[in-house]
Design a protein around this motif. Structure first.
Motif, PDB file in Angstrom:
ATOM      1  N   UNK A 434       0.783  -1.227   0.000  1.00  0.00           N
ATOM      2  CA  UNK A 434       0.000   0.000   0.000  1.00  0.00           C
ATOM      3  C   UNK A 434       0.813   1.275   0.000  1.00  0.00           C
ATOM      4  N   UNK A 435       2.119   1.165  -0.216  1.00  0.00           N
ATOM      5  CA  UNK A 435       2.993   2.349  -0.250  1.00  0.00           C
ATOM      6  C   UNK A 435       3.127   2.799  -1.712  1.00  0.00           C
ATOM      7  N   UNK A 436       2.052   3.394  -2.202  1.00  0.00           N
ATOM      8  CA  UNK A 436       1.920   3.652  -3.638  1.00  0.00           C
ATOM      9  C   UNK A 436       2.946   4.665  -4.130  1.00  0.00           C
ATOM     10  N   UNK A 437       3.153   5.725  -3.376  1.00  0.00           N
ATOM     11  CA  UNK A 437       4.095   6.751  -3.806  1.00  0.00           C
ATOM     12  C   UNK A 437       5.501   6.177  -3.922  1.00  0.00           C
ATOM     13  N   UNK A 438       5.889   5.343  -2.940  1.00  0.00           N
ATOM     14  CA  UNK A 438       7.205   4.699  -3.008  1.00  0.00           C
ATOM     15  C   UNK A 438       7.285   3.762  -4.204  1.00  0.00           C
ATOM     16  N   UNK A 439       6.183   3.060  -4.500  1.00  0.00           N
ATOM     17  CA  UNK A 439       6.156   2.162  -5.653  1.00  0.00           C
ATOM     18  C   UNK A 439       6.361   2.937  -6.952  1.00  0.00           C
ATOM     19  N   UNK A 465      -2.792   3.679 -11.553  1.00  0.00           N
ATOM     20  CA  UNK A 465      -4.243   3.478 -11.467  1.00  0.00           C
ATOM     21  C   UNK A 465      -4.704   3.667 -10.025  1.00  0.00           C
ATOM     22  N   UNK A 466      -3.914   3.153  -9.078  1.00  0.00           N
ATOM     23  CA  UNK A 466      -4.266   3.330  -7.664  1.00  0.00           C
ATOM     24  C   UNK A 466      -4.315   4.804  -7.279  1.00  0.00           C
ATOM     25  N   UNK A 473      -1.294   6.340 -16.840  1.00  0.00           N
ATOM     26  CA  UNK A 473      -1.196   4.882 -16.709  1.00  0.00           C
ATOM     27  C   UNK A 473      -1.341   4.161 -18.044  1.00  0.00           C
ATOM     28  N   UNK A 474      -1.983   4.794 -19.025  1.00  0.00           N
ATOM     29  CA  UNK A 474      -2.285   4.085 -20.273  1.00  0.00           C
ATOM     30  C   UNK A 474      -1.022   3.590 -20.977  1.00  0.00           C
ATOM     31  N   UNK A 475      -0.011   4.444 -21.141  1.00  0.00           N
ATOM     32  CA  UNK A 475       1.180   4.067 -21.908  1.00  0.00           C
ATOM     33  C   UNK A 475       1.921   2.873 -21.294  1.00  0.00           C
ATOM     34  N   UNK A 476       2.238   2.886 -19.975  1.00  0.00           N
ATOM     35  CA  UNK A 476       2.931   1.715 -19.422  1.00  0.00           C
ATOM     36  C   UNK A 476       2.093   0.437 -19.497  1.00  0.00           C
ATOM     37  N   UNK A 477       0.786   0.567 -19.336  1.00  0.00           N
ATOM     38  CA  UNK A 477      -0.049  -0.632 -19.407  1.00  0.00           C
ATOM     39  C   UNK A 477      -0.092  -1.192 -20.829  1.00  0.00           C
ATOM     40  N   UNK A 478      -0.069  -0.320 -21.823  1.00  0.00           N
ATOM     41  CA  UNK A 478       0.011  -0.803 -23.198  1.00  0.00           C
ATOM     42  C   UNK A 478       1.331  -1.562 -23.424  1.00  0.00           C
ATOM     43  N   UNK A 496      -8.831  -1.585 -18.669  1.00  0.00           N
ATOM     44  CA  UNK A 496     -10.272  -1.357 -18.612  1.00  0.00           C
ATOM     45  C   UNK A 496     -10.622  -0.283 -17.597  1.00  0.00           C
ATOM     46  N   UNK A 497      -9.960  -0.327 -16.442  1.00  0.00           N
ATOM     47  CA  UNK A 497     -10.187   0.710 -15.435  1.00  0.00           C
ATOM     48  C   UNK A 497      -9.732   2.081 -15.931  1.00  0.00           C
ATOM     49  N   UNK A 498      -8.607   2.101 -16.649  1.00  0.00           N
ATOM     50  CA  UNK A 498      -8.100   3.358 -17.200  1.00  0.00           C
ATOM     51  C   UNK A 498      -9.112   3.968 -18.169  1.00  0.00           C
ATOM     52  N   UNK A 499      -9.590   3.152 -19.099  1.00  0.00           N
ATOM     53  CA  UNK A 499     -10.511   3.676 -20.111  1.00  0.00           C
ATOM     54  C   UNK A 499     -11.859   4.062 -19.495  1.00  0.00           C
TER      55      UNK A 499
END
Length: 572
Positions: A434-439, A465-466, A473-478, A496-499
């Motif tokens: 849950x340490x999103x910023x560090x991730x 996305x979180x 997020x779209x470019x890395x997920x592609x 799907x969540x992004x779109x």
């Protein structure tokens, strides 16, 4: 000079000229092979490295390079063969042990994917899944899976005992004893019930009765007994181990011969800090017999629980045997603790039966054991190396011990700041903790070194996305869509969540449908239902919502089980 200056293209030309002048020179073949590897041409490297190994069979360098080339070509079986040969020449080479362990893991992952694609699920795939759950201490779920595996034929041997050990880990000694008794009655070739009943006896301070059970297993197959004592001994408390050691010492005075050999082996494991024992089946030859006689003797030995004798009767000429005999060789070799012979026989069988569940089962199990042995040997040689901290971090992360995993990855990165595997592991640990910023920060640093890595891009996209940063997020997920097939459902679900967040409903629906296999808690189905409502497709919305409720209920049930098992896991 060109080689030392990293001018590999120019060096390759000079080395090729040297080979044309004298094809018996060792060094040009070796360095030309290494050059091809550095130029990312592993296929071209193979013939040079193979020739170098033939010219100088006492140098491990060509074999180590051959291993790396085979890994690059995804021929992990050949890679492990090369590493094993190198380790015979240099058994204290920590990097060779590490690379061998990783190649075994890659091979079992490859076989696991093949097994998972076979439908309907076999008893072998169900048993492997149950074993995986048991290793994660998810005993309630493991028991359910073992019961399911017992209902399917064909199935691996000795599953009643495997279920019995899971019951023991839950503190259900009477249910465990039922399974051990059933195994003895239904499958007398299994020595495993004796170990289970011995564990029950030792836990109740019935040392003499427990020792009799272990002696029964030992008389069947010493290799099986020594290879499988560790899990039982690890369950005993320090006081129970001391009581058992005293009972063994007292019993040694009263016996001799085979019984004394057994007690000596048990005492060694009791007194060692790491109670695991490595076993390799002996390579004694057997009298020359006709193939039919050898087959009969091997099968009779297996049915009597004498696994090493079974493997010996099939012998070193296993490659000449039909697939059924190779499978018997793999099974007997594995059960006597000779995992190298087991994986060899399984691979030979796999050449004849490439998608057979039983072949894959024994290959996976043997490679798993060999990987553990290799990586443990590496850790003993280089306990403070970056690779050791990386391994420990991976193990902690898989056990959901994220704080410990983060610490290990940071130690690895202190020694090797740009190590891609450590950066990947640290990103993952931060994300799941849950340490999103560090991730996000760690993934950004990792992607600056390897911008097209599919798995890193998937983690980066998930973190964004979180944070609801859908546009970013779209470019890395592609990019993540070029990754391993098993990761694609998660990538599509996140897209799907992004779109959906960007209001691009048709693309959101298309990707969520492709990602439904990754839905563990019903959330993806729920989002899909909402999108269907937006388009006016009420029937599809209702069906998706129903599935979302079902998955959510299953997720809650698993959560309850996890809570029930948490105190038990903590105690152990």
């Amino acid at each position: 000079m060109e080689y030392e200056a990293h001018q590999y293209q120019a060096a390759a030309k000079d080395l090729a000229s040297a080979i044309r002048l004298n094809s018996s020179l060792y060094s040009p073949f070796l360095f030309l092979g290494l050059d091809e590897l550095r130029l990312d041409r592993p296929k071209e490297a193979l013939p040079y490295l193979q020739k170098a190994e033939k010219l100088n069979g006492s140098d491990p360098q060509p074999l180590l390079a051959l291993g790396r080339a085979e890994v690059s070509l995804k021929d992990y079986a050949e890679a492990t063969n090369a590493y094993r040969k190198a380790l015979l020449l240099d058994p204290e080479n920590g990097r060779a042990w590490f690379d061998a362990g990783m190649a075994y893991l890659s091979n079992l992952e490859k076989d696991s994917r093949t097994l998972a694609e076979i439908t309907p699920p076999s008893g072998y795939s169900k048993a492997l899944f149950a074993e995986s759950l048991a290793e994660q201490r998810r005993y309630v779920e493991a028991a359910t899976q073992y019961v399911g595996a017992l209902d399917v034929q064909p199935q691996p041997p000795c599953l009643h005992s495997a279920l019995g050990f899971v019951y023991l880990r839950q503190g259900k000694a009477s249910e465990a004893m039922e399974q051990f008794q059933s195994e003895k009655k239904l499958y007398p070739e299994c020595n495993s019930p004796y170990l289970g009943m011995a564990e029950i006896d030792f836990a109740a301070s019935r040392q003499n009765e427990g020792l009799q059970e272990l002696e029964q297993s030992w008389s069947g197959d010493p290799g099986y007994t020594t290879s499988n004592l560790s899990p039982m001994l690890e369950m005993l408390s320090a006081d129970q181990r001391e009581e058992l050691a005293s009972a063994v010492a007292a019993r040694k005075i009263q016996v001799d011969g085979q019984s004394r050999d057994f007690l000596d082996a048990l005492l060694r494991q009791l007194r060692e800090k790491d109670s695991r024992a490595e076993n390799r089946g002996s390579r004694e030859t057997v009298p020359s017999q006709s193939p039919s006689v050898q087959r009969g003797k091997a099968l009779a030995a297996y049915q009597g629980g004498h696994y090493r004798e079974c493997a010996r009767w099939i012998g070193s000429s296993a490659g000449q045997h039909p697939s059924a005999e190779l499978l018997l060789a793999a099974k007997c070799s594995y059960m006597t603790g000779d995992y190298l012979a087991a994986t060899t026989a399984a691979r030979l069988a796999g050449a004849k039966l490439p998608a057979d569940p039983e072949v894959l089962y024994w290959s996976i199990r043997a490679d798993q054991r060999l990987a553990v042995e290799a990586l443990e040997r590496f850790q003993s040689i280089a306990p403070d190396s970056p690779q050791t901290h990386l391994l420990l971090g991976d193990m902690d992360r898989q056990r959901h011990h994220y704080d410990e995993a983060i610490s290990e990855y940071k130690l690895a990165l202190d020694e090797a700041p740009n190590d891609p595997a450590a950066l990947h592991g640290l990103t993952s640990a931060y994300l799941f903790d849950g340490k999103i910023e560090d991730a996000v920060k760690t993934a950004t640093a990792a992607l600056s070194l390897n911008p097209n890595d599919p798995e890193l891009n998937l983690l980066f996209g998930e973190a964004l996305v979180a944070q609801r940063k859908y546009q970013e997020a779209e470019a890395p997920l592609q990019k993540s869509l070029s990754g391993k097939p098993q990761l694609l459902p998660q990538a599509h679900a996140l897209l799907g969540q992004v779109y959906a967040g960007l209001g691009r409903v048709p693309e959101a629906i298309a990707n969520l449908k492709l990602g439904l296999d990754a839905d563990e808690d019903g959330s993806f189905h729920y989002q899909l239902a909402r999108l269907y409502r937006q388009t006016g497709d009420t029937g599809a919305a209702a069906a998706a919502m129903e599935q979302a409720k079902s998955l959510a209920q299953e997720h809650r049930a698993r959560a309850v089980i996890a809570v029930q098992e948490a105190p038990q896991s903590a105690d152990q």
